[in-house]
Design a protein around this motif. Structure first.
Motif, short mmCIF file in Angstrom:
data_model
loop_
_atom_site.label_atom_id
_atom_site.label_comp_id
_atom_site.label_asym_id
_atom_site.label_seq_id
_atom_site.Cartn_x
_atom_site.Cartn_y
_atom_site.Cartn_z
N ALA A 59 75.60 10.12 42.38
CA ALA A 59 74.29 10.78 42.36
C ALA A 59 73.19 9.77 42.73
CB ALA A 59 74.02 11.37 40.99
N PHE A 60 73.35 8.54 42.28
CA PHE A 60 72.36 7.51 42.56
C PHE A 60 72.28 7.23 44.07
CE2 PHE A 60 70.90 3.09 42.89
CZ PHE A 60 69.75 3.13 42.10
N VAL A 61 73.44 7.06 44.70
CA VAL A 61 73.46 6.80 46.15
C VAL A 61 72.93 8.02 46.90
CG1 VAL A 61 74.94 6.28 48.12
CG2 VAL A 61 75.33 5.13 45.94
N GLY A 62 73.19 9.22 46.37
CA GLY A 62 72.64 10.41 46.99
C GLY A 62 71.12 10.37 47.02
N LEU A 63 70.51 9.86 45.95
CA LEU A 63 69.05 9.73 45.91
C LEU A 63 68.58 8.66 46.91
CD1 LEU A 63 68.28 9.92 42.08
CD2 LEU A 63 67.77 11.63 43.82
N LEU A 64 69.38 7.62 47.09
CA LEU A 64 69.03 6.60 48.07
C LEU A 64 69.02 7.18 49.48
CD1 LEU A 64 70.97 3.44 46.79
CD2 LEU A 64 68.54 3.96 46.54
N ARG A 65 69.99 8.06 49.76
CA ARG A 65 70.01 8.71 51.08
C ARG A 65 68.74 9.55 51.27
NH1 ARG A 65 75.33 10.44 49.38
NH2 ARG A 65 76.90 8.88 49.97
N GLN A 66 68.35 10.26 50.21
CA GLN A 66 67.13 11.06 50.30
C GLN A 66 65.91 10.17 50.51
OE1 GLN A 66 66.61 14.21 47.32
NE2 GLN A 66 68.78 14.01 46.78
N LEU A 121 74.93 3.33 51.96
CA LEU A 121 74.61 4.75 51.91
C LEU A 121 75.81 5.63 52.24
CD1 LEU A 121 71.08 4.77 53.59
CD2 LEU A 121 71.68 4.60 51.17
N ARG A 122 76.85 5.03 52.78
CA ARG A 122 78.05 5.81 53.13
C ARG A 122 78.99 5.95 51.92
NH1 ARG A 122 79.09 3.36 57.48
NH2 ARG A 122 80.39 1.71 56.60
N ARG A 123 78.94 4.96 51.03
CA ARG A 123 79.86 4.95 49.90
C ARG A 123 79.24 5.61 48.66
NH1 ARG A 123 81.87 -1.15 49.36
NH2 ARG A 123 79.63 -1.42 49.09
N ALA A 124 80.03 5.73 47.62
CA ALA A 124 79.57 6.32 46.36
C ALA A 124 79.66 5.29 45.25
CB ALA A 124 80.38 7.56 46.01
N THR A 125 79.38 4.04 45.59
CA THR A 125 79.38 2.96 44.59
C THR A 125 78.00 2.32 44.56
OG1 THR A 125 80.20 1.41 46.27
CG2 THR A 125 81.84 2.46 44.84
N LEU A 126 77.66 1.73 43.44
CA LEU A 126 76.34 1.14 43.27
C LEU A 126 76.14 -0.06 44.18
CD1 LEU A 126 76.10 1.24 39.38
CD2 LEU A 126 74.86 2.70 40.98
N PRO A 127 74.99 -0.16 44.83
CA PRO A 127 74.71 -1.34 45.67
C PRO A 127 74.36 -2.54 44.82
CG PRO A 127 72.79 0.07 45.60
CD PRO A 127 73.88 0.80 44.85
#
Length: 340
Positions: free
Chosen positions: A17-24, A56-62
């Motif tokens: 969900a966090f990475v999803g917000l980064l994409r947005q 932004l492609r993965r689902a892990t925390l940067p």
């Protein structure tokens, strides 16, 4: 506090969900990967397009440092702190799931055996912690982390180890940054070792690079890391009281104005360095710009010498017998005074 566009990183419950917000966030910025890379570079920071695309492609925390640089590149009005806090909260939550999984693995056992199993797991974990966490010899609580070697100990040096990124930049906050700050302290520079690579750490790092005679990158690259572990003479500079006293001596006509101006510009800090949005920098007590130093035939290191800087300020003052050459923005000093 939410970010611009209604994005609220604190509402994210997991890494996906966090990475999803980064994409947005990227979409709302309207910027391409190249533009984001360029905006970061304008700040003296590193944000490789390939790295960002992978994040932004993965689902892990940067990494925290990558996250901070990315959020800043998307716009100055974004709350970097909120994003970092949300990231750390999720990371801590994912780590705690390990313990809960161990406990759930014995849930099928009878009650008595279940209690014994939980106790056994706790004892094993405690024994493991005893092995990997050294006792604190100075009375403070010991904390787990990468082993830090001393320059002459033969042990791996943390900043140059695999535990740390190749280049540390503004926005990072971790044990590697804390080690960087401690090395700067070792060389005589005053700053907190709070593990946060903010404007004050960047300023001190650039001052160290100037005194060490290495490229002024404002980043802890390999050349800088090596220099930080070398034993050299400590940087010696003036205290604010010494600066104030000398200003009053050099500007007897307007001593109060001189002190008030320099306190506003730099908090009477001789090795104050401020970076401008265009990439230029201002140096020392009277904040001479790169261009002004060139015109005066001086180097940045000269401007960081308090006596030389004050004398340059006097030379400029002599032209008009006033301080109209300078203007001070108190918000700059107030921001950096937090030493974040």
């Amino acid at each position: 506090m939410g970010s611009q566009g209604g994005l609220a990183p604190q509402d994210a419950q997991d890494a996906a969900a966090f990475v999803g917000l980064l994409r947005q966030l990227k979409e709302e910025s309207g910027l391409t990967y190249r533009q984001l890379e360029d905006r970061a570079a304008d700040r003296g920071e590193v944000l490789a397009r390939s790295t960002l695309a992978d994040v932004l492609r993965r689902a892990t925390l940067p990494r925290p440092e990558t996250l901070a640089v990315f959020v800043r590149a998307c716009g100055d009005d974004h709350d970097v702190g909120a994003w970092l806090e949300a990231r750390d909260r999720i990371a801590a939550g994912e780590g705690s799931q390990v313990g809960s999984s161990a406990a759930s693995g014995v849930a099928w056992l009878p009650r008595g055996f279940r209690l014994l199993s939980v106790v056994a797991v706790a004892l094993v974990l405690a024994a493991f912690a005893w092995i990997i966490v050294p006792d604190s010899s100075n009375g403070r609580a010991a904390r787990a982390g990468p082993s830090i070697g001393k320059p002459d100990s033969g042990q791996p040096l943390l900043l140059s180890s695999e535990e740390c990124p190749g280049v540390l930049v503004k926005g990072a906050h971790n044990l590697c940054v804390q080690e960087l700050q401690k090395r700067l302290q070792h060389h005589g520079l005053d700053l907190p070792a709070d593990a946060v690579f903010g404007p004050y750490t960047k300023m001190r790092l650039m001052a160290f690079q100037a005194f060490a005679g290495i490229p002024l990158t404002a980043m802890a690259d390999e050349t800088t890391k090596k220099a930080l572990y070398e034993e050299t003479r400590k940087i010696d500079t003036w205290t604010p009281k010494q600066v104030e006293r000398r200003l009053r001596e050099v500007f007897p006509e307007q001593p109060e104005k001189a002190v008030r101006l320099v306190r506003c510009l730099t908090l009477l800090d001789p090795i104050w360095i401020w970076g401008n949005p265009d990439g230029s920098r201002q140096w020392g007590l009277f904040q001479f710009s790169d261009l002004e130093l060139m015109e005066l035939g001086a180097e940045p290191l000269t401007a960081l010498n308090p006596e030389r800087n004050i004398q340059l300020g006097r030379a400029v003052w002599e032209r008009t017998k006033d301080f109209n050459h300078w203007s001070c923005q108190p918000n700059i000093a107030a921001t950096a005074e937090r030493r974040s």
